[in-house]
Scaffold this motif. Structure first.
Motif, short mmCIF file in Angstrom:
data_model
loop_
_atom_site.label_atom_id
_atom_site.label_comp_id
_atom_site.label_asym_id
_atom_site.label_seq_id
_atom_site.Cartn_x
_atom_site.Cartn_y
_atom_site.Cartn_z
N ARG A 92 33.20 44.31 46.35
CA ARG A 92 33.17 45.15 47.54
C ARG A 92 34.00 45.36 48.45
N GLU A 93 35.36 45.14 47.95
CA GLU A 93 36.62 45.31 48.74
C GLU A 93 37.56 46.24 47.86
N PRO A 94 37.11 47.45 47.90
CA PRO A 94 37.95 48.44 46.93
C PRO A 94 39.55 48.50 47.54
N GLU A 95 39.52 48.31 48.74
CA GLU A 95 40.84 48.58 49.38
C GLU A 95 41.90 47.74 49.03
N ARG A 96 41.27 46.43 48.50
CA ARG A 96 42.16 45.26 48.20
C ARG A 96 42.04 45.11 46.77
N GLY A 97 42.10 46.38 45.92
CA GLY A 97 42.00 46.22 44.53
C GLY A 97 43.42 46.29 43.84
N SER A 98 43.32 46.06 42.61
CA SER A 98 44.64 45.71 41.91
C SER A 98 45.29 47.24 41.60
N VAL A 99 46.63 47.15 41.08
CA VAL A 99 47.30 48.24 41.16
C VAL A 99 48.02 48.06 39.55
N ILE A 100 48.12 49.49 38.94
CA ILE A 100 48.59 49.49 37.70
C ILE A 100 50.24 50.16 37.79
N VAL A 101 51.16 49.41 37.37
CA VAL A 101 52.42 50.03 37.34
C VAL A 101 53.20 49.82 35.88
N ARG A 102 54.21 50.77 35.83
CA ARG A 102 55.03 50.34 34.68
C ARG A 102 55.67 49.08 34.70
N ARG A 103 55.77 48.39 33.50
CA ARG A 103 56.26 47.13 33.55
C ARG A 103 57.85 47.21 34.07
N SER A 104 58.49 48.11 33.61
CA SER A 104 59.84 48.33 34.03
C SER A 104 60.03 48.57 35.54
N TRP A 105 59.08 49.03 36.18
CA TRP A 105 59.02 49.31 37.61
C TRP A 105 58.87 48.02 38.49
N LEU A 106 57.77 46.96 37.83
CA LEU A 106 57.75 45.80 38.45
C LEU A 106 59.16 45.12 38.44
N HIS A 107 59.48 45.03 37.08
CA HIS A 107 60.77 44.29 37.02
C HIS A 107 61.71 44.93 38.16
N GLN A 108 62.04 46.08 37.90
CA GLN A 108 63.13 46.63 39.01
C GLN A 108 62.97 46.28 40.30
#
Ligand SMILES: Cc1cc2nc3c(=O)[nH]c(=O)nc-3n(C[C@H](O)[C@H](O)[C@H](O)COP(=O)(O)OP(=O)(O)OC[C@H]3O[C@@H](n4cnc5c(N)ncnc54)[C@H](O)[C@@H]3O)c2cc1C
Length: 383
Positions: A92-108
Motif C-alpha cells: 500500500r505504499e507504491p511511492e516507496r516501491g523498488s526501482v530497476i536499473v542497469r547493473r552497470s549504472w548502479l556500479h557507476q
C-alpha cells in the motif's frame, strides 16, 4: 589515519569504502577487472531498503535519474491470463516501491560517489592471498603487488577469495537449477510499462520484462536446466517461448545482442564472516538468487551496518561479531525466500501441475496488493 583495504569494486565494495572514508579511514579499493564492466550482468532491482542505503550515501537521486520505477509486479499465465499483482515494495505504499536499473549504472553511481570522495581504486588488481598478524594485514595481487592495511573488507562477490581466507572449509555456492539470461530490445508499438514489471509463467520457461518510457524493453528468462553448464542460444530461447503470449516472442525476436547465460547460484551457511583483521560483505558471505530482487540491496545494507558497527566498537573483533549477528539471520532469510520463488519458476512439464498453479495463484495473489507479510524485506533499517 587507519588504513582499510577494500577488495571488490562491485556494489558492496565502493559503498563500504565511502562510508569508512567518512569515518576517517584511509581507504583503497582493489578491483580485479581491468576496467569498469559496461555489461556487468544486465539489470537488477534496487529494492526500497537498498534505496534507503543509497540515500545515506547521498546517491539515491542520481540512481533514480536513470531508473525504471517498478513498485508493482504483475503475473501472467502461459495463456495470457492475468494471475494477479504483487507489490515490489512495502504494501500500500507504491511511492516507496523498488526501482530497476542497469547493473552497470548502479556500479557507476556508487563508483563515482567513491571517486568524488577521493577514494582511490586500482583496476586489474586481483587478490590472490591474504596474510595477517598483530600489526596489520597484507593483500597480495596477481600482478605481484602488495598492499598493507589495518583492516581488509572482502567485497569480492560470490566466488570470494576472502571467504576462503577466513575459513578454508566455508561452503560453496549451490546451483538453483535455473539458468539466467537477459537482454534489451525495442519492439515497434510496444507500450511502456510505467511503475510495473511483468512476469510470465511461460509454457517452457519463466520470463520477465518491463518497457521504459523510451521504448526499450528490459527482459530476462529463467530457464529450467538440471545441468549448470548447459548452453543456451537465442534460437533455443525463442523456441522455448514461442507459445507464450504477446509480447514475449516479439521481444525475443527483436533481441540482437549476444546472450550471456549464467547459472543462478546462491550461498548460505557461511559460519565465519571474519577472521582477525579481515571481514567479508555482500555476496561473499550470502548470495541470493535474483528472484528476491535483493542481492544488491543486501550488499548495500551490509556495507552500512559494518561501517556503523566499526564506528560504535573499539575493537575489530567486537565490531565483526556484532556485524555477523546483525546480518546473518536477515540475509539468510532472504536467500530462503528467494529459493521458494525459484521453486515456482522451475517449469513443471505436468499438465496437472500447471493447471493447479494457474488455478491457485490468483487465489494467493488476490489480496497481495494489501498483504504486509513481505514488508520485512523492504522496511529494514540499517540503524
Ligand atoms: C552475472 C550476474 C547477474 C546478476 N543479476 C542480478 C539481477 O538481475 N538481480 C539481482 O538482484 N541481482 C543480480 N545479481 C546479483 C547481484 O548483482 C549481487 O547480489 C550484488 O552485486 C552483490 O554485490 P557485491 O558487491 O557483494 O558483489 P559483486 O557486485 O559481484 O562485486 C564483486 C566484485 O569483486 C570483484 N572481484 C572478484 N574477485 C576478486 C579478486 N580476487 N580481487 C579483486 N576483485 C575481485 C568482482 O570483479 C566484482 O566487481 C547478479 C550477479 C551476477 C554475477
Amino acid at each position: 589515519m587507519p588504513r582499510a583495504l577494500v577488495i571488490g569494486g562491485g556494489v558492496a565494495g565502493p559503498a563500504a569504502a565511502l562510508l569508512l572514508a567518512r569515518d576517517g579511514w584511509d581507504v583503497h579499493v582493489h578491483e580485479a577487472h581491468a576496467e569498469p564492466d559496461p555489461y556487468a550482468g544486465l539489470f537488477l532491482n534496487v529494492a526500497t531498503n537498498g534505496l534507503a542505503v543509497l540515500e545515506l550515501l547521498g546517491l539515491r537521486e542520481r540512481l533514480l535519474s536513470d531508473g525504471h520505477r517498478a513498485g508493482r509486479m504483475v503475473m501472467w499465465s502461459r495463456t495470457g491470463k492475468e494471475l494477479g499483482a504483487v507489490p515490489n515494495g512495502p504494501a500500500r505504499e507504491p511511492e516507496r516501491g523498488s526501482v530497476i536499473v542497469r547493473r552497470s549504472w548502479l556500479h557507476q553511481v556508487i563508483r563515482e560517489g567513491a571517486q568524488a570522495a577521493g577514494i582511490a581504486t586500482t583496476y586489474g588488481s586481483r587478490l590472490v592471498s591474504i596474510d595477517q598478524d598483530a600489526h596489520g594485514v597484507r593483500a597480495t595481487f596477481a600482478d605481484g603487488t602488495v598492499a598493507e592495511g589495518d583492516l581488509l573488507v572482502g567485497a569480492d562477490g560470490i566466488g570470494s577469495p576472502t571467504r576462503h581466507h577466513i575459513d578454508p572449509s566455508a561452503p560453496e555456492p549451490r546451483y538453483s537449477g535455473l539458468l539466467g539470461v537477459g537482454g534489451f530490445a525495442r519492439v515497434p508499438g510496444l507500450a511502456p510499462t510505467p511503475e510495473t514489471q511483468h512476469f510470465v509463467f511461460g509454457a517452457r520457461s519463466f520470463f520477465g520484462y518491463l518497457v521504459r518510457t523510451d521504448g526499450t524493453a528490459y527482459w530476462f528468462a529463467n530457464v529450467t536446466a538440471p545441468d549448470r553448464g548447459a548452453t543456451l542460444t537465442v534460437d533455443d530461447l525463442r523456441a522455448l517461448h514461442s507459445d507464450d503470449p504477446y509480447p514475449v516472442p516479439q521481444i525475443l525476436a527483436a533481441t540482437t545482442d549476444e546472450l550471456r547465460p549464467y547459472p543462478i547460484d546462491d550461498l548460505v551457511g557461511v559460519r565465519r564472516w571474519s577472521r582477525g583483521r579481515v571481514v567479508a560483505v555482500g555476496d561473499a558471505v550470502h548470495a541470493t538468487s535474483p528472484s528476491a530482487g535483493q542481492g544488491a540491496s543486501l550488499a548495500l545494507e551490509d556495507a552500512a551496518v559494518l561501517a556503523r558497527l566499526l564506528r560504535e566498537h573499539d575493537s575489530l573483533t567486537d565490531a565483526f561479531a556484532a556485524y555477523q549477528a546483525a546480518r546473518q539471520p536477515r540475509t539468510e532469510a532472504v536467500v530462503r525466500y528467494a529459493r521458494a520463488i525459484d521453486g515456482q519458476k522451475r517449469v513443471t512439464t505436468s499438465r496437472l501441475g500447471v493447471a493447479i498453479r494457474d488455478a491457485m495463484m490468483p487465489l494467493f495473489l488476490r489480496r497481495a496488493a494489501a498483504d504486509t507479510r513481505n514488508d520485512w524485506l523492504y522496511n529494514h533499517t540499517v540503524g
